[in-house]
Design an enzyme around this catalytic site. Structure first.
Site, PDB file in Angstrom:
ATOM      1  CD  GLN A  68      -2.477   1.237   2.755  1.00  0.00           C
ATOM      2  OE1 GLN A  68      -1.886   0.888   3.771  1.00  0.00           O
ATOM      3  NE2 GLN A  68      -3.733   1.623   2.771  1.00  0.00           N
ATOM      4  N   GLY A  69       0.739   2.093  -0.999  1.00  0.00           N
ATOM      5  CA  GLY A  69       1.500   3.331  -1.085  1.00  0.00           C
ATOM      6  C   GLY A  69       0.644   4.538  -0.741  1.00  0.00           C
TER       7      GLY A  69
ATOM      8  CB  SER B 265       2.084   6.798   5.102  1.00  0.00           C
ATOM      9  OG  SER B 265       0.944   6.441   5.843  1.00  0.00           O
TER      10      SER B 265
ATOM     11  CG  ASN C 154      -4.760   4.533  20.219  1.00  0.00           C
ATOM     12  OD1 ASN C 154      -5.010   3.787  19.271  1.00  0.00           O
ATOM     13  ND2 ASN C 154      -4.368   4.076  21.395  1.00  0.00           N
TER      14      ASN C 154
ATOM     15  CD  GLU D 263      -5.603   0.226   7.035  1.00  0.00           C
ATOM     16  OE1 GLU D 263      -4.411   0.066   7.325  1.00  0.00           O
ATOM     17  OE2 GLU D 263      -6.073   1.329   6.700  1.00  0.00           O
TER      18      GLU D 263
ATOM     19  CB  SER E 183       3.466  -3.145   5.628  1.00  0.00           C
ATOM     20  OG  SER E 183       3.334  -2.312   6.756  1.00  0.00           O
TER      21      SER E 183
END
Length: 410
Positions: free
Chosen positions: A141-142, A144, A394, A259, A176
């Site tokens: 996943q690209g 961030s 969070n 997600e 990741s």
């Protein structure tokens, strides 16, 4: 390791069974029986001890899941999935974690796959979906970027329209599994717009495309799961654009909703509760009031979260609670996972530093704990610090909940 039934033996009844109807109980027993023989003992032990499964272990497990059509539990039948209900997926995810199975990579099954079959062309569906379902294609996943994490809409990667292709330049971070991914889905700016959420497009492309460079990021657990990805004059074919140009932000919100489902990791937490109970007996903590109080509190929190997840899923995606449910579950699950990991490390004391057979063999008979019982505890604890960051921090989840609550009052 935690005790498990032998292959073919009746599945034990626990409190979750009381919350399920007869059909879901039967489904749970079917999944548990399948997983009891689907995961090699060595893989099961490594995963149960806190180690991340290797790519070869994941590939082998995906091939086994593919024979059952269970690689993408959230997909509808018309796109090759099993067509399960949300509660069936909930039960399946619990049993996966409790069995010590390798984690199924979410990037293809839970993220880009649904985007492609919902917004992609027929050609894109035919090209990309079969490789996800067979477990042959790994995705990353690209999203961030440096300076664009929680504020993802501030991304600076740019894809310039060159007529027969887009020319991509930019950088992604915290990517990741990019070091062994076959393909990547990403967001890049294609147009200037007054609102920064506009003018962003959603692309897919192969990781071996010229101009892509992957650099490792070694995290505090000393493992390589994260990466930086650099794009220098990377040519994206026209058919690499998914959906409409400039609507990537909408597709990203759709994807992030997927997600944040199934992120509670209830099955693994249940295993950790049982591990802590065994540690309390083995390490003389059964009379420690402070330890037992904390253990009772976190077990009660876990049960409350399970009940909440079942209630939210039973209400369906159109219920008012569907808007805030993922944030509640994400926030609570991160706190529970980190609490359990910290308690295990604390209870183990110096044994928590053991990592690998050359260390754990020295403790084989200590306190009656089985070999490898404590192996990987510190690594899992360190990696678990990220649970309150990935999938939405969070702080972001609290902001979402506060905004929803305040909006209802005005």
């Amino acid at each position: 390791m935690t005790d498990r039934p032998k292959p073919g033996s009746p599945a034990p009844v626990d409190h979750i069974d009381l919350l399920l109807d007869d059909d879901l109980r039967a489904f749970r027993h079917e999944v548990r029986a399948f997983l009891s023989t689907a995961v090699p003992a060595e893989t099961r032990q490594r995963v149960d001890n806190g180690y991340v499964a290797t790519k070869s272990e994941v590939v082998a497990f995906l091939r086994i899941l593919a024979t059952k059509g269970w690689v993408a539990p959230g997909w509808p039948r018309e796109h090759g999935g099993p067509g399960w209900t949300q509660l069936q997926r909930f039960v399946f995810n619990i049993e996966l974690a409790r069995s010590g199975a390798p984690t199924v990579p979410p990037f293809g099954t839970s993220m880009v796959g649904p985007v492609i079959y919902t917004f992609g062309t027929d050609e894109q569906k035919a090209r990309y979906l079969p490789g996800i379902l067979s477990g042959e294609d790994f995705w990353c996943q690209g999203f961030s970027e440096p300076g664009a994490g929680s504020d993802l809409a501030s991304l600076r990667s740019r894809a310039e329209d060159k007529g027969d292709h887009y020319l991509l330049n930019g950088q992604k971070i915290w990517t990741s599994k990019a070091h062994y991914a076959d393909r990547i889905f990403l967001l890049a700016r294609t147009d200037e717009a007054e609102r920064k959420q506009h003018g962003i497009s959603f692309f897919v492309l192969d990781m071996d495309t010229p101009g892509i460079e992957v650099k490792p990021i070694i995290s505090i657990d000393m493992n390589h799961s994260l990466n930086e990805v650099f794009f220098t004059d990377v040519k994206i074919p026209r058919d690499g654009l998914v959906g409409e140009r400039g609507r990537g932000w909408n597709y990203a919100k759709f994807l992030l909703g997927n997600e944040r489902t199934g992120i509670t990791n209830v099955g693994r937490c249940r295993n950790q509760i049982e591990r802590l109970k065994r540690l309390a007996r083995a390490r003389g903590l059964a009379s420690d009031g402070a330890f037992l109080t904390e253990l009772a509190r976190v077990e009660a929190d876990l049960t409350a979260m399970e009940i909440t997840e079942i209630r939210l899923l039973s209400a369906g995606p159109g219920a008012p609670s569907a808007m805030i449910g993922p944030s509640i579950l994400k926030l609570q699950s991160a706190q529970i996972q980190q609490t359990l990991q910290a308690m295990i490390v604390s209870a183990l004391g110096p044994m928590a530093a053991a990592r690998g057979p050359e260390f754990t063999d020295a403790f084989d008979d200590l306190d009656g704990l089985p070999p490898g019982f404590f192996d990987g505890a510190v690594g899992e604890y360190l990696f678990g610090r990220a649970a309150s960051i990935y999938g939405g921090t969070n702080q972001i989840q609290r902001d979402i909940l506060a905004k929803m609550a305040l909006d209802k009052r005005t």
